[in-house]
Design a protein around this motif. Structure first.
Motif, PDB file in Angstrom:
ATOM      1  N   PRO A 141       0.401   0.965  -1.731  1.00 31.86           N
ATOM      2  CA  PRO A 141       1.207   2.199  -2.476  1.00 31.86           C
ATOM      3  C   PRO A 141       0.407   2.023  -3.312  1.00 31.86           C
ATOM      4  CG  PRO A 141       2.732   0.519  -0.958  1.00 31.86           C
ATOM      5  CD  PRO A 141       1.415  -0.283  -1.111  1.00 31.86           C
ATOM      6  N   GLU A 142       0.093   0.367  -4.965  1.00 33.74           N
ATOM      7  CA  GLU A 142      -0.078   1.053  -5.872  1.00 33.74           C
ATOM      8  C   GLU A 142      -1.163   1.479  -6.051  1.00 33.74           C
ATOM      9  OE1 GLU A 142       2.036  -3.652  -6.805  1.00 33.74           O
ATOM     10  OE2 GLU A 142      -0.085  -3.370  -6.869  1.00 33.74           O
ATOM     11  N   LEU A 143      -1.772   0.915  -4.747  1.00 36.74           N
ATOM     12  CA  LEU A 143      -3.277   1.671  -4.889  1.00 36.74           C
ATOM     13  C   LEU A 143      -3.472   3.433  -4.757  1.00 36.74           C
ATOM     14  CD1 LEU A 143      -5.740  -0.149  -2.395  1.00 36.74           C
ATOM     15  CD2 LEU A 143      -6.232  -0.172  -5.183  1.00 36.74           C
ATOM     16  N   ALA A 144      -2.654   3.679  -3.348  1.00 36.27           N
ATOM     17  CA  ALA A 144      -2.661   5.137  -3.179  1.00 36.27           C
ATOM     18  C   ALA A 144      -1.808   5.569  -4.437  1.00 36.27           C
ATOM     19  CB  ALA A 144      -2.046   5.287  -2.037  1.00 36.27           C
ATOM     20  N   ALA A 145      -0.813   5.211  -5.239  1.00 35.40           N
ATOM     21  CA  ALA A 145      -0.343   5.470  -6.827  1.00 35.40           C
ATOM     22  C   ALA A 145      -1.561   5.877  -7.688  1.00 35.40           C
ATOM     23  CB  ALA A 145       0.620   5.550  -6.494  1.00 35.40           C
TER      24      ALA A 145
END
Length: 282
Positions: A141-145
């Motif tokens: 989720p951090e990468l996608a954000a």
């Protein structure tokens, strides 16, 4: 890099020096790839540079234990930045997680080469795998954000669905096809933010990433990416699909082609895995 498409290949080499002795160099020279993510390097950075020669920029995260794991990224242009840590100090990510940022046609694209622990039921090896998968659940989720275009590639050592393992009935209690492992992937690929019921009946939020291989192949067996060296596994195509391109939706929407470079014969293999090659029309 070409303006029409970015060609990214991922491959577990099972030892890059041995792979080059068996023919990986010929594949690399002829396949016209822009970025190659490698797992199980099991060599030094100097070894990699000597093998691939001029024209490649090499990023490498070796394992702290000599002769084990190791991930690398080869690229035709230098990365803007790279990172090697996954999770906190409890997670054994040495030689197993390498992120790199590239500028591609005016867009920043983050590409990861990862080698998930193989695991072994009811042993510390499986405990290390659970921690690694937990850390991935936090990082995705951090990468996608951070990035509209992000891609996690490599040997994830889990067959997500029954379609992903030829002999799935005989492997239901083995690491690599445990319901708890597969449930992580249910959530990785589940609709973003929606409750996802995993194959092990646990419930968790979907992360919204795309399994490029399954998206492209559809509801068919495989295409498999790993076969045991033993017996007739390769000849009979009794394999596992455990090598993935896992993309953010925006990047997955650009996929122009997907290929599994299965060798023509057992004798032509240079790894027990095969390259997964994807063209992204960014």
């Amino acid at each position: 890099m070409p303006q029409s498409a970015l060609r990214i290949a991922s491959i577990n080499t099972n030892g890059i020096r041995a792979a080059f002795r068996k023919g990986m160099g010929d594949w690399l020279e002829s396949r016209d790839v822009d970025i190659v993510t490698i797992q199980e390097v099991r060599a030094t950075t100097a070894d990699i540079e000597a093998l691939v020669g001029d024209g490649w920029h090499v990023l490498h995260d070796p394992c702290e234990i000599k002769g084990r794991a190791g991930v690398a990224i080869l690229s035709r242009q230098p990365a803007l930045a790279h990172r090697t840590e996954l999770g906190d100090d409890t997670v054994d990510s040495s030689g197993r997680w390498l992120e790199a940022d590239f500028e591609i046609n005016g867009k920043t694209v983050t590409i990861v080469s990862t080698y998930v622990h193989s695991g072994e039921v009811d042993t510390p090896k499986q405990d290390a795998k659970w921690l690694f998968l937990d850390a991935m659940t936090q990082r995705l989720p951090e990468l996608a954000a951070e990035r509209e275009y992000a891609l996690v590639t490599g040997d994830l050592n889990v067959g997500h669905r029954e379609l992903d393992i030829k002999n799935w009935r005989g492997n239901r209690k083995r690491s690599g096809f445990l319901p708890r492992e597969r449930a992580y992937f249910d959530r990785f690929f589940g609709p973003l933010g929606e409750d996802v019921v995993g194959v092990d009946d646990t419930v968790g939020p979907g992360l919204g990433w795309i399994d490029v291989g399954r998206q492209h192949a559809g509801e068919v067996d495989g295409p498999f990416t790993w076969w045991s060296w033993r017996g007739q596994a390769f000849t009979n195509d009794t394999g596992w699909r455990i090598d993935y391109h896992v993309a953010t939706p925006a990047l997955a929407a650009t996929v122009a082609d997907y290929a599994v470079d299965r060798a023509d014969s057992y004798d032509a293999r240079w790894s027990d895995h095969t390259p997964v090659v994807v063209d992204y029309a960014i």
